[in-house]
Write a protein that holds these residues in place. Structure first.
Motif, PDB file in Angstrom:
ATOM      1  N   PHE A   1       0.865  -1.204  -0.060  1.00  0.00           N
ATOM      2  CA  PHE A   1      -0.149   0.001   0.016  1.00  0.00           C
ATOM      3  C   PHE A   1       0.839   1.336  -0.002  1.00  0.00           C
ATOM      4  CE2 PHE A   1      -2.613  -3.570   1.517  1.00  0.00           C
ATOM      5  CZ  PHE A   1      -3.846  -3.015   1.365  1.00  0.00           C
ATOM      6  N   TRP A   2       0.622   2.062  -0.837  1.00  0.00           N
ATOM      7  CA  TRP A   2       1.481   3.474  -1.202  1.00  0.00           C
ATOM      8  C   TRP A   2       0.778   4.405  -1.709  1.00  0.00           C
ATOM      9  CZ3 TRP A   2       3.099   5.295  -6.001  1.00  0.00           C
ATOM     10  CH2 TRP A   2       2.404   4.536  -7.097  1.00  0.00           C
ATOM     11  N   TYR A   3       1.632   5.673  -1.698  1.00  0.00           N
ATOM     12  CA  TYR A   3       1.005   6.733  -2.745  1.00  0.00           C
ATOM     13  C   TYR A   3       2.279   7.542  -3.220  1.00  0.00           C
ATOM     14  CZ  TYR A   3       0.814   9.869   1.412  1.00  0.00           C
ATOM     15  OH  TYR A   3       1.214  10.498   2.414  1.00  0.00           O
ATOM     16  N   ALA A   4       2.289   8.400  -4.270  1.00  0.00           N
ATOM     17  CA  ALA A   4       3.382   8.945  -4.782  1.00  0.00           C
ATOM     18  C   ALA A   4       4.054   9.818  -3.869  1.00  0.00           C
ATOM     19  CB  ALA A   4       3.167   9.410  -6.104  1.00  0.00           C
ATOM     20  N   ALA A   5       3.440  10.663  -2.984  1.00  0.00           N
ATOM     21  CA  ALA A   5       3.944  11.774  -2.235  1.00  0.00           C
ATOM     22  C   ALA A   5       4.520  11.263  -1.082  1.00  0.00           C
ATOM     23  CB  ALA A   5       2.920  12.813  -2.248  1.00  0.00           C
ATOM     24  N   CYS A   6       4.565  10.060  -0.682  1.00  0.00           N
ATOM     25  CA  CYS A   6       4.632   9.602   0.699  1.00  0.00           C
ATOM     26  C   CYS A   6       6.259   9.304   0.702  1.00  0.00           C
ATOM     27  CB  CYS A   6       4.020   8.112   0.924  1.00  0.00           C
ATOM     28  SG  CYS A   6       4.757   7.093   2.006  1.00  0.00           S
ATOM     29  N   PRO A   7       7.125   9.975   1.571  1.00  0.00           N
ATOM     30  CA  PRO A   7       8.617   9.866   1.261  1.00  0.00           C
ATOM     31  C   PRO A   7       9.030   8.382   1.824  1.00  0.00           C
ATOM     32  CG  PRO A   7       8.165  11.655   2.538  1.00  0.00           C
ATOM     33  CD  PRO A   7       6.855  10.958   2.227  1.00  0.00           C
ATOM     34  N   PRO A   8       8.534   7.515   2.879  1.00  0.00           N
ATOM     35  CA  PRO A   8       9.080   6.287   2.903  1.00  0.00           C
ATOM     36  C   PRO A   8       8.577   5.343   1.748  1.00  0.00           C
ATOM     37  CG  PRO A   8       7.732   7.096   4.738  1.00  0.00           C
ATOM     38  CD  PRO A   8       7.471   8.034   3.730  1.00  0.00           C
ATOM     39  N   CYS A   9       7.402   5.656   1.169  1.00  0.00           N
ATOM     40  CA  CYS A   9       7.330   4.837  -0.030  1.00  0.00           C
ATOM     41  C   CYS A   9       8.360   5.087  -1.216  1.00  0.00           C
ATOM     42  CB  CYS A   9       5.753   5.307  -0.737  1.00  0.00           C
ATOM     43  SG  CYS A   9       4.356   5.015   0.455  1.00  0.00           S
ATOM     44  N   ARG A  10       8.663   6.066  -1.341  1.00  0.00           N
ATOM     45  CA  ARG A  10       9.888   6.668  -2.128  1.00  0.00           C
ATOM     46  C   ARG A  10      11.054   5.712  -1.638  1.00  0.00           C
ATOM     47  NH1 ARG A  10       8.522  11.590  -4.864  1.00  0.00           N
ATOM     48  NH2 ARG A  10      10.644  12.418  -4.414  1.00  0.00           N
ATOM     49  N   ALA A  11      11.358   5.850  -0.632  1.00  0.00           N
ATOM     50  CA  ALA A  11      12.410   5.337  -0.028  1.00  0.00           C
ATOM     51  C   ALA A  11      12.692   3.772  -0.160  1.00  0.00           C
ATOM     52  CB  ALA A  11      12.724   5.591   1.615  1.00  0.00           C
ATOM     53  N   GLU A  12      11.471   2.969  -0.238  1.00  0.00           N
ATOM     54  CA  GLU A  12      11.681   1.633  -0.073  1.00  0.00           C
ATOM     55  C   GLU A  12      11.151   1.095  -1.453  1.00  0.00           C
ATOM     56  OE1 GLU A  12       8.417   0.453   2.408  1.00  0.00           O
ATOM     57  OE2 GLU A  12       6.546   0.622   0.798  1.00  0.00           O
ATOM     58  N   ALA A  13      10.889   1.948  -2.409  1.00  0.00           N
ATOM     59  CA  ALA A  13      10.671   1.505  -3.935  1.00  0.00           C
ATOM     60  C   ALA A  13      11.586   0.726  -4.488  1.00  0.00           C
ATOM     61  CB  ALA A  13      10.285   2.826  -4.719  1.00  0.00           C
TER      62      ALA A  13
END
Length: 211
Positions: free
Chosen positions: A97-109
Motif C-alpha cells: 500500500f503506497w502513494y506517490a508523495a509518501c517519502p517512505p514509499c519512495r525510499a523503499e521502492a
C-alpha cells in the motif's frame, strides 16, 4: 537482536512479532503515514507535502494454522485493465500500500522492485495498491523508480483497503503484506521496510511452506 512490538489497534491479536535469529531488524523508527495526512496529488515527484506522523514500525508474522480467511480484492490497474486476487491463487503475493508523495514509499521502492525481480523465478506476485493517486501520477512514480509491477488504483472507493481492513487494518502507508498461496495474510510490515532482508525472509518463509 532488536524486535518490533505489535501494538496498533484493530490488528489480529493472534499475530506474533518477528524476532527470529538471522533476520536483521535495523534500529530506529520506521515512518508511518496516516491516510488522513495524505498530500495533495501531484505528478511532480520532486515535491513532497502533507502532515506526516512518525511512529514505530511493526513487523508481524501469523502462524499458518492461525491465519484468517482468504482476502478477495480486485481493481483497475495503473497500467490499464484490471486485476483480481483470483488470478494469483496458488502463488505467494506481496501487496504494498503506497502513494506517490509518501517519502517512505519512495525510499523503499528500490527494495521492492529488487525483490520483485529476485522472486520472479519463484512465481511470487508483487502488486501495489495506490491509495491516493490517479493513473498519471502512479505511472510517473513507476517510471521514476523503475517499478515494473502494476498497482491497483484504490483512491476512489478504497475497496482494496476495505477488503484488508477486517484482518490487518492497513491504516498506515506504507504497509506491505505477504499473502500465502491460499490468499491469507501470512505477514505484514507497517511502515517503511526497515531492511530489504526483512521482507526477503518473510517471503522465503511463505515460499517454503509445504502444500
Amino acid at each position: 537482536m532488536l524486535s518490533y512490538s505489535d501494538s496498533p489497534s484493530g490488528t489480529d491479536p493472534r499475530a506474533r512479532d518477528l524476532h527470529r535469529p538471522g533476520v536483521l531488524l535495523l534500529a530506529g523508527a520506521a515512518i508511518a503515514i496516516l491516510l488522513s495526512g495524505c498530500a495533495p496529488e501531484s505528478t511532480d515527484l520532486t515535491e513532497v507535502g502533507g502532515d506526516y506522523i512518525t511512529g514505530t514500525g511493526t513487523i508481524t508474522e501469523i502462524p499458518r494454522a492461525e491465519r484468517g480467511a482468504p482476502i478477495a480484492f480486485s481493481g483497475e490497474l495503473d497500467t490499464g485493465g484490471t486485476a483480481s486476487s483470483d488470478d494469483w491463487l496458488g502463488s505467494v503475493v506481496v501487496v504494498n500500500f503506497w502513494y506517490a508523495a509518501c517519502p517512505p514509499c519512495r525510499a523503499e521502492a528500490p527494495d521492492l522492485e529488487s525483490l520483485n525481480q529476485q522472486f520472479l523465478p519463484d512465481g511470487v506476485v508483487f502488486i501495489g495498491v495506490d491509495v491516493r493517486d490517479q493513473a498519471a501520477t502512479a505511472g510517473a512514480f513507476s517510471d521514476t523508480f523503475g517499478i515494473t509491477y502494476p498497482s491497483i488504483l484504490d483512491a476512489g472507493a478504497g475497496e482494496v483497503q476495505l477488503a484488508f481492513a477486517g484482518q490487518i487494518a492497513p491504516n498506515a502507508v506504507p504497509t506491505t503484506i505477504v499473502l500465502d498461496r491460499e490468499g491469507r495474510v501470512a505477514s505484514r510490515i507497517i511502515g517503511q521496510i526497515p531492511d530489504r532482508s526483512v521482507l526477503e525472509t518473510l517471503i522465503e518463509d511463505v515460499i517454503g511452506e509445504e502444500g
